[in-house]
Design an enzyme around this catalytic site. Structure first.
Site, PDB file in Angstrom:
ATOM      1  N   MET A  57      36.353  28.466 -31.588  1.00 61.82           N
ATOM      2  CA  MET A  57      37.576  28.014 -32.721  1.00 61.82           C
ATOM      3  C   MET A  57      36.744  27.990 -34.359  1.00 61.82           C
ATOM      4  O   MET A  57      37.622  28.713 -34.962  1.00 61.82           O
ATOM      5  CB  MET A  57      38.107  26.757 -32.647  1.00 61.82           C
ATOM      6  CG  MET A  57      39.295  26.748 -31.554  1.00 61.82           C
ATOM      7  SD  MET A  57      40.434  27.734 -30.835  1.00 61.82           S
ATOM      8  CE  MET A  57      41.425  27.378 -32.535  1.00 61.82           C
TER       9      MET A  57
ATOM     10  N   ASP B 132      26.750  23.997 -36.982  1.00 57.75           N
ATOM     11  CA  ASP B 132      26.735  24.458 -35.910  1.00 57.75           C
ATOM     12  C   ASP B 132      24.769  22.855 -35.603  1.00 57.75           C
ATOM     13  O   ASP B 132      24.766  23.108 -36.514  1.00 57.75           O
ATOM     14  CB  ASP B 132      26.198  25.355 -35.408  1.00 57.75           C
ATOM     15  CG  ASP B 132      27.146  25.144 -33.639  1.00 57.75           C
ATOM     16  OD1 ASP B 132      27.141  24.287 -32.990  1.00 57.75           O
ATOM     17  OD2 ASP B 132      27.969  25.620 -33.706  1.00 57.75           O
TER      18      ASP B 132
ATOM     19  N   VAL C 103      34.203  21.307 -32.950  1.00 55.63           N
ATOM     20  CA  VAL C 103      32.771  20.746 -31.884  1.00 55.63           C
ATOM     21  C   VAL C 103      33.782  20.722 -30.273  1.00 55.63           C
ATOM     22  O   VAL C 103      34.953  20.652 -30.407  1.00 55.63           O
ATOM     23  CB  VAL C 103      32.232  20.100 -32.532  1.00 55.63           C
ATOM     24  CG1 VAL C 103      31.563  19.921 -33.720  1.00 55.63           C
ATOM     25  CG2 VAL C 103      33.028  18.817 -32.373  1.00 55.63           C
TER      26      VAL C 103
ATOM     27  N   GLU D 250      34.874  19.388 -26.983  1.00 49.68           N
ATOM     28  CA  GLU D 250      36.425  18.042 -26.954  1.00 49.68           C
ATOM     29  C   GLU D 250      35.781  17.010 -26.438  1.00 49.68           C
ATOM     30  O   GLU D 250      36.184  16.387 -25.066  1.00 49.68           O
ATOM     31  CB  GLU D 250      37.665  18.694 -26.354  1.00 49.68           C
ATOM     32  CG  GLU D 250      38.620  17.967 -25.759  1.00 49.68           C
ATOM     33  CD  GLU D 250      39.544  18.754 -27.330  1.00 49.68           C
ATOM     34  OE1 GLU D 250      38.854  18.470 -28.147  1.00 49.68           O
ATOM     35  OE2 GLU D 250      40.971  17.900 -27.120  1.00 49.68           O
TER      36      GLU D 250
ATOM     37  N   LYS E 175      32.757  13.781 -31.826  1.00 51.96           N
ATOM     38  CA  LYS E 175      33.606  13.978 -32.476  1.00 51.96           C
ATOM     39  C   LYS E 175      33.340  12.705 -33.645  1.00 51.96           C
ATOM     40  O   LYS E 175      33.381  13.230 -34.932  1.00 51.96           O
ATOM     41  CB  LYS E 175      35.298  14.109 -32.291  1.00 51.96           C
ATOM     42  CG  LYS E 175      34.939  15.601 -31.857  1.00 51.96           C
ATOM     43  CD  LYS E 175      36.996  15.879 -31.187  1.00 51.96           C
ATOM     44  CE  LYS E 175      37.142  16.894 -30.232  1.00 51.96           C
ATOM     45  NZ  LYS E 175      36.664  18.420 -31.298  1.00 51.96           N
TER      46      LYS E 175
ATOM     47  N   SER F  18      42.890  19.731 -29.160  1.00 46.75           N
ATOM     48  CA  SER F  18      43.677  20.525 -28.464  1.00 46.75           C
ATOM     49  C   SER F  18      44.278  18.684 -28.077  1.00 46.75           C
ATOM     50  O   SER F  18      45.215  18.664 -27.585  1.00 46.75           O
ATOM     51  CB  SER F  18      43.327  21.190 -27.541  1.00 46.75           C
ATOM     52  OG  SER F  18      42.163  21.836 -26.702  1.00 46.75           O
TER      53      SER F  18
ATOM     54  N   HIS G  15      45.810  21.193 -35.888  1.00 42.45           N
ATOM     55  CA  HIS G  15      45.292  22.039 -34.102  1.00 42.45           C
ATOM     56  C   HIS G  15      45.205  23.621 -34.699  1.00 42.45           C
ATOM     57  O   HIS G  15      46.773  23.766 -34.411  1.00 42.45           O
ATOM     58  CB  HIS G  15      46.446  21.423 -34.228  1.00 42.45           C
ATOM     59  CG  HIS G  15      46.291  21.824 -32.413  1.00 42.45           C
ATOM     60  ND1 HIS G  15      47.421  21.999 -31.084  1.00 42.45           N
ATOM     61  CD2 HIS G  15      44.839  22.421 -31.629  1.00 42.45           C
ATOM     62  CE1 HIS G  15      47.178  22.532 -29.875  1.00 42.45           C
ATOM     63  NE2 HIS G  15      45.554  23.049 -30.190  1.00 42.45           N
TER      64      HIS G  15
HETATM   65  P1  NAD Z   1      33.130  26.324 -28.277  1.00 40.56           P
HETATM   66  O1  NAD Z   1      32.413  25.335 -27.351  1.00 40.56           O
HETATM   67  O2  NAD Z   1      33.364  27.367 -28.195  1.00 40.56           O
HETATM   68  O3  NAD Z   1      32.560  26.133 -29.537  1.00 40.56           O
HETATM   69  C1  NAD Z   1      31.817  24.709 -30.171  1.00 40.56           C
HETATM   70  C2  NAD Z   1      31.164  24.567 -31.437  1.00 40.56           C
HETATM   71  O4  NAD Z   1      30.720  23.409 -31.398  1.00 40.56           O
HETATM   72  C3  NAD Z   1      29.422  24.936 -29.985  1.00 40.56           C
HETATM   73  O5  NAD Z   1      29.492  26.455 -31.132  1.00 40.56           O
HETATM   74  C4  NAD Z   1      29.093  23.732 -30.031  1.00 40.56           C
HETATM   75  O6  NAD Z   1      27.518  24.363 -30.138  1.00 40.56           O
HETATM   76  C5  NAD Z   1      29.169  23.142 -31.490  1.00 40.56           C
HETATM   77  N1  NAD Z   1      28.842  21.775 -31.396  1.00 40.56           N
HETATM   78  C6  NAD Z   1      28.771  21.227 -30.958  1.00 40.56           C
HETATM   79  N2  NAD Z   1      28.529  20.005 -30.825  1.00 40.56           N
HETATM   80  C7  NAD Z   1      27.935  19.536 -32.578  1.00 40.56           C
HETATM   81  C8  NAD Z   1      27.632  19.028 -33.326  1.00 40.56           C
HETATM   82  N3  NAD Z   1      26.966  17.247 -33.302  1.00 40.56           N
HETATM   83  N4  NAD Z   1      27.999  19.215 -34.459  1.00 40.56           N
HETATM   84  C9  NAD Z   1      28.144  20.740 -34.504  1.00 40.56           C
HETATM   85  N5  NAD Z   1      28.415  21.838 -33.846  1.00 40.56           N
HETATM   86  C10 NAD Z   1      28.124  21.164 -32.660  1.00 40.56           C
HETATM   87  O7  NAD Z   1      34.935  25.216 -28.549  1.00 40.56           O
HETATM   88  P2  NAD Z   1      36.068  25.893 -28.976  1.00 40.56           P
HETATM   89  O8  NAD Z   1      36.488  26.559 -27.926  1.00 40.56           O
HETATM   90  O9  NAD Z   1      35.708  26.208 -30.257  1.00 40.56           O
HETATM   91  O10 NAD Z   1      36.539  24.730 -29.335  1.00 40.56           O
HETATM   92  C11 NAD Z   1      36.863  23.857 -30.342  1.00 40.56           C
HETATM   93  C12 NAD Z   1      37.739  22.706 -31.035  1.00 40.56           C
HETATM   94  O11 NAD Z   1      38.362  23.124 -30.909  1.00 40.56           O
HETATM   95  C13 NAD Z   1      37.524  21.324 -29.197  1.00 40.56           C
HETATM   96  O12 NAD Z   1      38.126  20.083 -29.620  1.00 40.56           O
HETATM   97  C14 NAD Z   1      39.005  21.831 -28.851  1.00 40.56           C
HETATM   98  O13 NAD Z   1      40.177  21.448 -28.137  1.00 40.56           O
HETATM   99  C15 NAD Z   1      39.664  22.838 -29.932  1.00 40.56           C
HETATM  100  N6  NAD Z   1      39.817  23.699 -29.740  1.00 40.56           N
HETATM  101  C16 NAD Z   1      40.254  24.704 -28.776  1.00 40.56           C
HETATM  102  C17 NAD Z   1      41.325  25.757 -28.429  1.00 40.56           C
HETATM  103  C18 NAD Z   1      40.856  26.736 -27.549  1.00 40.56           C
HETATM  104  O14 NAD Z   1      41.788  27.827 -26.861  1.00 40.56           O
HETATM  105  N7  NAD Z   1      39.737  27.287 -27.559  1.00 40.56           N
HETATM  106  C19 NAD Z   1      42.459  26.052 -29.019  1.00 40.56           C
HETATM  107  C20 NAD Z   1      42.744  25.180 -29.907  1.00 40.56           C
HETATM  108  C21 NAD Z   1      41.718  23.894 -29.842  1.00 40.56           C
END
Ligand code: NAD
Length: 728
Positions: free
Chosen positions: A324, A343, A400, A402, A407, A429, A450
Site C-alpha cells: 500500500m 520503513d 505499516v 495491521e 501503529k 483497513s 483508507h
Molecule cells: P505490507 O505488509 O505490504 O507492508 C507493510 C510495510 O510496513 C512493510 O514494508 C513493513 O516493513 C513496514 N513496517 C512494519 N512496521 C513498521 C514500522 N514500525 N515502521 C515503518 N515501517 C514498518 O502491508 P500492506 O498490504 O501494504 O498494508 C499496510 C496497511 O494498509 C495495513 O494497515 C493494512 O490493513 C492496510 N490496507 C491494506 C490493503 C490491502 O489490500 N493490502 C488495503 C487497504 C488498507
C-alpha cells in the site's frame, strides 16, 4: 443561448453559447433556440448557407443529464425526440449547405447535431475528443447517432463509438470519415465558411450520403454477409460481457440492425422508441445519479467543510513501504508532491521505491510516459529509515502492519518530528480510527484515509472521521485526495467502516451458500450474473481466506458475548485451520491456481462441502440430484441474496450514521469494489426495487435465512411513509 448573424455573402452563423455554463449542452431550451435559428435561416431567401459553431472552448458537450435523469413522461419525451429528428431531417433536406466547425470536443448530442450537417471541419486541437459517451450512462445516442454514424462510416467502425462510448481525436475522426477536414486551430470557421461558399457556387443541392441515389452502407448493411457476421459476433460478445444487465448497448445494436435494414426516416423512428425506453428505464436513472451526479459531487468535494482554507501539499510522509505504501507514494509523486518513504530497514524502503520504478517503466515501455517524466517522478520519492526526514511534511500517512502497537509506535515517532498542524492519517483497513488516535498527542489532526489495492490504480479513498477528528483535518485531507486525483467518500468511524463492512457481506453470503450445499460453480457464476466483477468465492481467495478468518477472530475477541457467529466464519475456519487452504497467494483456496494454466475450483470442495442443493433449472422438484440434493435453489434466489445482503448492510450503515448520505454508499460501492453501476449502488438498488418491494423481499429472506437480512427501522419507516432514499 445562440448567437445568430448573417454576413454580406449570405452565410448565416449559428453559434451555440449556453448562458452561465462553461459548456454548451442540449436540452429543451437550447434545442428550441436551435430550431428557431435554423428555421429562420432556411426560410430567409437572403441566406445561402449556414455555419454551425460554438462560442465556448468546446463545441457541444452533449445532452442535459439533469433533464434526461428527471424525464418521466414517456409519451412527451418521445414526441420531443421525434421533433428533433424532424428538425434535423428538415435541415439535411432544406436545400442550403450547412457546415459544422468544431473548435474543441463534440460529444454525444453535440456530435449528432453536426452529423445532421452536410460538412464537418475540426480544429487540430489536441484536447478535442469526438464520440458518444451515452452508453456509459445507460443511454444511446438518440439524436440520430445510431443511424447516421454507421451510414457514414460503416457498422464496424461505428461499433466501438456507439457501444463502448469510445472517444477519438480529430485525426482519427478524419481517418474513419466522421469529419471531412482538420485545420489549424482558429481556422475552422473560415474553412467551414469556404466549404459553404463553394457548395453554393456549385449550384448542386447539398445532400447527405443517405439521401443520394444508389446509396450503400460502407462495408455492407445488416443483411449482407459481412454485416450479418459482424452483428452476430457483436451480439455474442455483448452478452458474454454484460450478462444482459445493460439494456443500452443491446438497444444500440437493435437500432443499428433494425434501423439500417430500412430507410433513414424509419431508422430514426426506431431509434426514438429505443431511446425513450432507455431514458425511462431505472438503469439509466441509476447510472446518471451515481456515476454522473454522485461522482461529480464527490470529486468537487461537495461535502467538504466550507469554512476551511484549501490546503496545498508539497511534502508527504509515507510510513511503511509495503504494497500500500508504495502505491500511495506513486500517486502522491504523480501529483507533483514530494514523498518521504519510510520503513524499518533501508532495504524495505528501497523496495517500495523499486516497485514504483517497475510500474512506471511499464508505462515508458508502452510509450505512455517519457523516461524524463519517470526520472522526475522517482526523484520525488525519498526512501529512508530516518524519522527526521519527515520534518516539513504537511501530512503523514501510515501503512505499516495491521497491528495496534506498531501503529501506535510509528504515530508517536512521526508526531515528534512533524509540525503541530500536520495531519496524521492511517490507512488501516479494519482498526477503528478513534482507538488508533489514542496514540496521538493531537487526535483532532488524526484521520483515516483508507485506500484500496492496488493503491496506484484504484480510484476511491474512504475517509474515516474519528470521534476527535476536526472539520479542519477532514477538509484538508479531502484536499489531498483531490490533489492525487482520487474520489473521496466520507464516513464516520465504525468497525470495518463502510466499504469493508458492506463488501464483506457479499463474500460472506457466498460462503454461507457453500455451507448450505449450493454448488460452488453456481455461486460464483451467480455473482457474475448479478453484475459483480468477480464471484464471491474467487474474491475470498483474492482477499485471502486467512485474512477473513483473522478479522473474524479479532472481532470475536473484541465483541465477546455480543458476537453472532455466521456461516462464513465456520467456512473460513474450516478452510484455514482444518484444510490449510488460505487463499490465492498461499497456493490455493476455493480455487486451485496451477502454474501456467487457468484457475479452477478446488476438487476437494465437493468432499468438504457436499452438494445438498440442486440448481432450480437443472433438476425436477422432489427428484434427488446426485443422490442427496433434494432442496432446490434458483439462480434468481442466489443473485437476490448476494445483492440484498449488501443493500441491507448499507442501510444499517446509514441508520448508524456510519454513512452520511445514501449517495456515498453508491459511489463508494461502485468505485471501491466494482459494484454493478446498472443497479445504482446498494442503496440505489433498493430505490429501484421500490422500498415496499425491498421490505417484502428482506422479510421473506429473514424468515428463511435469518437476522442478517432483517430490514432496519430506517427502511421500514421510509417504506411506511411511501418515501425513498432518493427523490422519485
Ligand atoms: P505490507 O505488509 O505490504 O507492508 C507493510 C510495510 O510496513 C512493510 O514494508 C513493513 O516493513 C513496514 N513496517 C512494519 N512496521 C513498521 C514500522 N514500525 N515502521 C515503518 N515501517 C514498518 O502491508 P500492506 O498490504 O501494504 O498494508 C499496510 C496497511 O494498509 C495495513 O494497515 C493494512 O490493513 C492496510 N490496507 C491494506 C490493503 C490491502 O489490500 N493490502 C488495503 C487497504 C488498507
Amino acid at each position: 443561448m445562440l448567437n445568430y448573424s448573417v454576413d454580406a455573402d449570405g452565410i448565416a452563423t449559428v453559434e451555440f453559447d449556453y448562458p452561465n455554463k462553461s459548456q454548451n449542452i442540449l436540452n429543451a431550451g437550447s434545442m428550441g433556440a436551435y430550431a428557431e435559428a435554423m428555421q429562420k435561416a432556411l426560410a430567409d431567401p437572403a441566406v445561402k448557407g449556414i455555419v454551425l459553431t460554438s462560442a465556448k472552448k468546446d463545441f457541444i458537450a452533449g445532452g442535459d443529464l439533469a433533464e434526461l435523469g428527471a424525464a418521466t413522461d414517456a409519451a412527451a419525451f418521445h414526441a420531443a425526440i421525434s421533433g428533433w429528428h424532424k428538425l434535423m431531417r428538415g435541415i439535411e433536406l432544406g436545400g442550403k449547405p450547412v457546415a459544422a466547425a468544431f473548435n474543441g470536443s463534440a460529444l454525444g448530442g453535440g456530435l449528432e447535431l453536426a452529423l445532421g450537417c452536410h460538412y464537418r471541419v475540426a480544429a487540430d486541437n489536441p484536447k478535442a475528443r469526438f464520440g458518444f459517451p451515452e452508453v456509459t450512462l445507460g443511454l444511446l445516442p438518440g439524436a440520430g447517432g445510431t443511424q447516421r454514424t454507421p451510414r457514414l462510416i460503416g457498422m464496424q467502425a461505428a461499433a466501438p463509438l456507439l457501444m463502448e462510448g469510445k472517444r477519438i481525436k480529430a485525426a482519427e475522426a478524419l481517418k474513419v470519415g466522421l469529419i471531412h477536414a482538420v485545420v489549424k486551430v482558429g481556422d475552422e470557421r473560415t474553412a467551414a465558411r469556404q466549404w459553404v461558399l463553394d457548395a453554393v457556387a456549385s449550384g448542386a443541392k447539398p445532400l447527405q450520403p443517405w439521401d443520394t441515389k444508389g446509396f450503400r452502407i460502407p462495408g455492407g448493411g445488416p443483411n449482407t454477409p459481412n454485416g450479418m457476421q459482424m452483428l452476430m459476433a457483436a451480439n455474442a460478445m455483448l452478452r458474454e460481457k454484460t450478462y444482459d444487465n445493460y439494456p443500452a448497448p443491446k438497444h444500440i445494436l437493435s437500432c443499428v440492425y433494425e434501423g439500417l435494414a430500412t430507410n433513414i426516416d424509419t431508422g430514426l423512428a426506431i431509434e426514438a422508441r429505443y431511446f425513450t425506453h432507455l431514458v425511462m428505464s431505472p438503469v439509466s436513472k441509476n447510472m446518471i445519479r451515481s456515476l454522473f451526479f454522485g461522482m461529480q459531487d464527490a470529486n468537487k468535494l461537495g461535502s467538504r467543510p466550507k469554512h476551511v482554507a484549501v490546503q496545498k501539499y508539497s511534502k508527504i510522509g509515507m510510513l511503511g513501504a509495503g504494497m500500500m505504501g508504495a502505491g500511495i507514494a506513486m500517486c502522491t509523486a504523480q501529483a507533483g508532491i514530494a514523498v518521504v518513504l519510510l520503513d524499518t530497514t533501508q532495504e524495505a524502503a528501497d523496495k517500495g521505491k523499486a516497485y514504483a520504478s517497475k510500474q512506471w517503466s511499464k508505462q515508458v515501455a508502452k510509450g505512455r510516459m517519457t523516461q524524463e517524466a519517470m526520472d522526475a517522478l522517482l526523484a520525488r520519492i525519498h526512501p529512508t529509515t530516518d524519522y527526521a526526514d519527515l520534518a516539513g511534511c504537511e501530512m503523514v500517512i501510515e501503512a505499516v502492519f495491521e497491528k495496534r502497537e506498531i501503529k501506535a509506535e510509528v504515530t508517536k515517532k512521526a508526531e515528534a518530528v512533524i509540525s503541530a498542524d500536520a495531519i496524521f492519517a492511517s490507512n488501516t483497513s479494519t482498526l477503528p480510527i478513534t482507538g488508533l488516535a489514542q496514540a496521538s498527542v493531537r487526535p483532532a489532526n488524526f484521520i483515516g484515509l483508507h485506500f484500496f489495492s492496488p493503491a496506484e490504480k484504484m480510484p476511491l479513498v474512504e475517509i474515516i472521521v474519528g470521534k476527535a477528528t476536526s472539520d479542519e483535518t477532514l477538509a484538508r485531507s479531502m484536499d489531498y485526495v483531490r490533489a492525487i486525483g482520487k474520489t473521496p467518500i466520507v464516513v464516520n468511524d465504525s468497525r470495518g467502516f463502510f466499504t469493508s463492512r458492506v463488501f464483506g457481506t457479499y463474500v460472506s453470503e457466498g460462503m454461507a451458500l457453500l455451507e448450505e450445499g449450493v454448488p460452488p460453480a453456481l455461486i460464483d457464476k451467480a455473482g457474475l450474473i448479478a453484475g459483480m466483477p468477480v464471484g464471491p468465492l474467487a474474491l475470498a481467495d483474492e482477499v485471502s481466506i486467512e485474512l477473513i478468518h483473522k478479522v473474524t477472530q479479532q472481532t470475536r475477541a473484541d465483541l465477546g458475548e455480543a458476537y453472532v457467529e455466521r456461516a462464513a466464519d465456520r467456512v473460513a475456519a474450516k478452510m484455514v485451520a482444518e484444510l490449510g487452504r488460505l487463499g490465492r497467494k498461499s497456493g490455493g483456496g476455493f480455487y486451485d491456481y496451477p502454474a501456467g494454466g487457468p484457475k479452477h475450483l478446488w476438487p476437494g470442495l465437493a468432499e468438504h462441502f457436499p452438494q445438498k442443493v440442486g440448481a432450480g433449472s437443472l433438476c425436477v422438484p422432489g427428484i434427488p440430484l446426485r443422490g442427496q440434493a433434494t432442496a432446490i435453489v434458483t439462480l434468481e434466489q442466489i443473485v437476490e441474496r448476494l445483492i440484498l445482503a449488501q443493500s441491507v448492510e448499507a442501510v444499517r450503515c446509514l441508520e448508524e450514521h456510519v454513512l452520511r448520505a445514501p449517495i456515498d454508499a453508491d459511489v463508494g460501492a461502485i468505485l471501491g469494489w466494482g459494484y454493478p453501476p446498472f443497479r445504482g449502488g446498494p442503496i440505489g438498488w433498493l430505490h429501484s426495487l421500490g422500498l415496499a418491494n425491498a421490505l417484502d423481499a428482506l422479510e421473506r429472506l429473514t424468515k428463511t435465512h435469518g437476522a442478517r437480512f432483517a430490514p432496519p427501522e430506517l427502511l421500514r419507516n421510509l417504506a411506511a411513509k411511501g418515501e425513498s432514499f432518493y427523490p422519485a
